[in-house]
Design a protein around this motif. Sequence first.
Motif, PDB file in Angstrom:
ATOM      1  N   LEU B 223       0.830  -1.211   0.000  1.00 39.83           N
ATOM      2  CA  LEU B 223       0.000   0.000   0.000  1.00 39.83           C
ATOM      3  C   LEU B 223       0.863   1.258   0.000  1.00 39.83           C
ATOM      4  O   LEU B 223       0.375   2.349  -0.291  1.00 39.83           O
ATOM      5  N   PRO B 226       4.521   3.651  -4.254  1.00 43.15           N
ATOM      6  CA  PRO B 226       3.797   4.562  -5.150  1.00 43.15           C
ATOM      7  C   PRO B 226       3.672   4.054  -6.579  1.00 43.15           C
ATOM      8  O   PRO B 226       2.904   4.620  -7.354  1.00 43.15           O
ATOM      9  N   PHE B 228       2.870   0.686  -7.286  1.00 47.70           N
ATOM     10  CA  PHE B 228       1.983  -0.472  -7.408  1.00 47.70           C
ATOM     11  C   PHE B 228       0.883  -0.570  -6.365  1.00 47.70           C
ATOM     12  O   PHE B 228       0.193  -1.590  -6.272  1.00 47.70           O
ATOM     13  N   ALA B 229       0.688   0.472  -5.554  1.00 52.02           N
ATOM     14  CA  ALA B 229      -0.249   0.359  -4.436  1.00 52.02           C
ATOM     15  C   ALA B 229      -1.678   0.075  -4.890  1.00 52.02           C
ATOM     16  O   ALA B 229      -2.449  -0.571  -4.168  1.00 52.02           O
ATOM     17  N   GLY B 230      -2.043   0.534  -6.077  1.00 50.33           N
ATOM     18  CA  GLY B 230      -3.393   0.263  -6.567  1.00 50.33           C
ATOM     19  C   GLY B 230      -3.642  -1.235  -6.687  1.00 50.33           C
ATOM     20  O   GLY B 230      -4.712  -1.734  -6.317  1.00 50.33           O
ATOM     21  N   VAL B 231      -2.656  -1.943  -7.186  1.00 46.69           N
ATOM     22  CA  VAL B 231      -2.762  -3.405  -7.287  1.00 46.69           C
ATOM     23  C   VAL B 231      -2.921  -4.005  -5.893  1.00 46.69           C
ATOM     24  O   VAL B 231      -3.780  -4.863  -5.661  1.00 46.69           O
ATOM     25  N   LEU B 233      -4.112  -2.675  -3.148  1.00 48.43           N
ATOM     26  CA  LEU B 233      -5.403  -2.402  -2.510  1.00 48.43           C
ATOM     27  C   LEU B 233      -6.515  -3.230  -3.151  1.00 48.43           C
ATOM     28  O   LEU B 233      -7.361  -3.800  -2.451  1.00 48.43           O
TER      29      LEU B 233
END
Lengths: 334, 334
Positions: B223, B226, B228-231, B233
């Motif tokens: 999370l 910056p 890959f945090a979307g993946v 979450l």
Amino acid sequence: MNIAQPYLLFLGDVTDPLAAKTARGIVKWRPDACLGELRLTEQTVSLGLEPLSLADAKAMGAKTLVIGTANAGGVIPPSWVETLVQAAQLGFDIASGMHQRLGDIPELASLATQNAIQLFDVRHYDAQLDVGTGKKRQGKRLLTVGTDCSVGKMFSALAIEKALVDQGCQARFKATGQTGILIEGQGISVDAVVADFISGAVEKLSPSFTEHEWDIIEGQGSLFNPSFAGVSLGLLHGAQPDALVLCHEVGREHIRHLPHAALPSIEQTIEANLMAARVTNPAVQFVGICLNTSNISGKEAKALCLEWSEEFGMPVTDPVRFGVDAIADRVRSL
Amino acid sequence: MNIAQPYLLFLGDVTDPLAAKTARGIVKWRPDACLGELRLTEQTVSLGLEPLSLADAKAMGAKTLVIGTANAGGVIPPSWVETLVQAAQLGFDIASGMHQRLGDIPELASLATQNAIQLFDVRHYDAQLDVGTGKKRQGKRLLTVGTDCSVGKMFSALAIEKALVDQGCQARFKATGQTGILIEGQGISVDAVVADFISGAVEKLSPSFTEHEWDIIEGQGSLFNPSFAGVSLGLLHGAQPDALVLCHEVGREHIRHLPHAALPSIEQTIEANLMAARVTNPAVQFVGICLNTSNISGKEAKALCLEWSEEFGMPVTDPVRFGVDAIADRVRSL
């Protein structure tokens, strides 16, 4: 994507006014980009624009035929194909927010391959992207975030851009969804990129800049929407916003389409977005709350905005009813 | 993706042991799935498996030739093509974690189109997915999460699956990345799906189940990363985990490849993951911490694990040095 304006707005044969929402958005926010409208039948919804034939619109300088309607399946109806092909033969670019690709129509694909015209399927994204880095970029950025999908994030971003421009501040709207892209003529549909590249797509959409003052970035989804939160977080990190505006629909009872999923409180939404946004911009702050108050009376709405302004210590407004000047003031003071 | 086992592991002509990491992972975690290895030169890295020709491996029942190596560009070297084509002609399926698609080799594409063989490009995902819903599913799920990428989330998940199975608990590893998919023979590379479908992909990967006890889901990214945090979450929401295991590399100084991006603390990582995971499972809890302690001595590592076990109130271990039995015990007690 860089869709040439002005547009001829194509309404096909849709009779449901809601189905023409995209076209209405374009007319509302970019009236100067809309030369006229093209309807296939007398019963078709009208936007009140000048009715123009393809040939007349072309003669007047129209560059792109924009499919300004939506339908459930996202499929282009066979009854539209003849008109689309005629437009392409006349040299119109064509832009569409349908799920089905324009290139699925062989005559359009053929003309596009010959570089005679360009086809824009704004729901899809095929170009190469880089992975995001979170590196600090120049320029100031505002992002609209929400308690859920469809709570006014695009509308609020466009309203804030307009208010800033009206106040003499150089602001630019950055579109991240299909309607926003058709309105602005450019943008990246961030929910259509490969998951690894969400934040990278936003870094590309809003790169380092010094020539203007603010990028106003359209938000998507919500950190609390179990369908789309990944997109929202990548967008938040990629935007590295200096300013956040929270959008919310008063009276919504649960996450859209998901009765089992609770809506977050305003406090939770603020806290979660600040915590996540600090990863790429420790100085991030909320500068306002935009409410959709269409479920309550104007008097109740006014009272609620006042009450929440005091509670949260920032401007709270309904952009449709009360405008966003107070938020624009706050933005300019940063 | 459902890659038939047993495998013949193809090592090409790579001489850097690190480039054969994927093949090593398959041998470590699924030794029974590996019939032998195929190397193109004497200098090629060996896994210590039986050297087999394509014909011999086929005669022994090998189903899939797995490219067990990685290189910087992800391109299949021309010197490998002859062997790959021979394998396909002999009826091998072929699986690859390279960026370049196997179908780019015309002879392979042709045999696949005729349904003579299947090609598995595990870095890509082309099948149709549904949007996630966050609806409660049957069965218990554990997800490994991290302070960053490459901190041992796949290794820890596989170790916990093995410890549970060794203790007589029916657990299944669910792969979300290319190496994990090659190890397990199935899975979905969640960072390769269209952003709108991250959580939906995980809901498909780990659907409702009653026939076994636990799905052990491989985590991705962080999370706080910056890039890959979307993946991460979307994966967290889609997994709706009952149990989380935090993975961390002791001594890492910043987010991988990003010297400007600070690593989160253990407390921050726990808090952010719990807050986000509660959106789809309010009863989520952490059941352990897996450390990569290769940067410190065994004695220091032991002391650190003890200290943090007390501090965080859960088993803390280095899976490589000390195993994960204590975490498996905690999981079974849920």
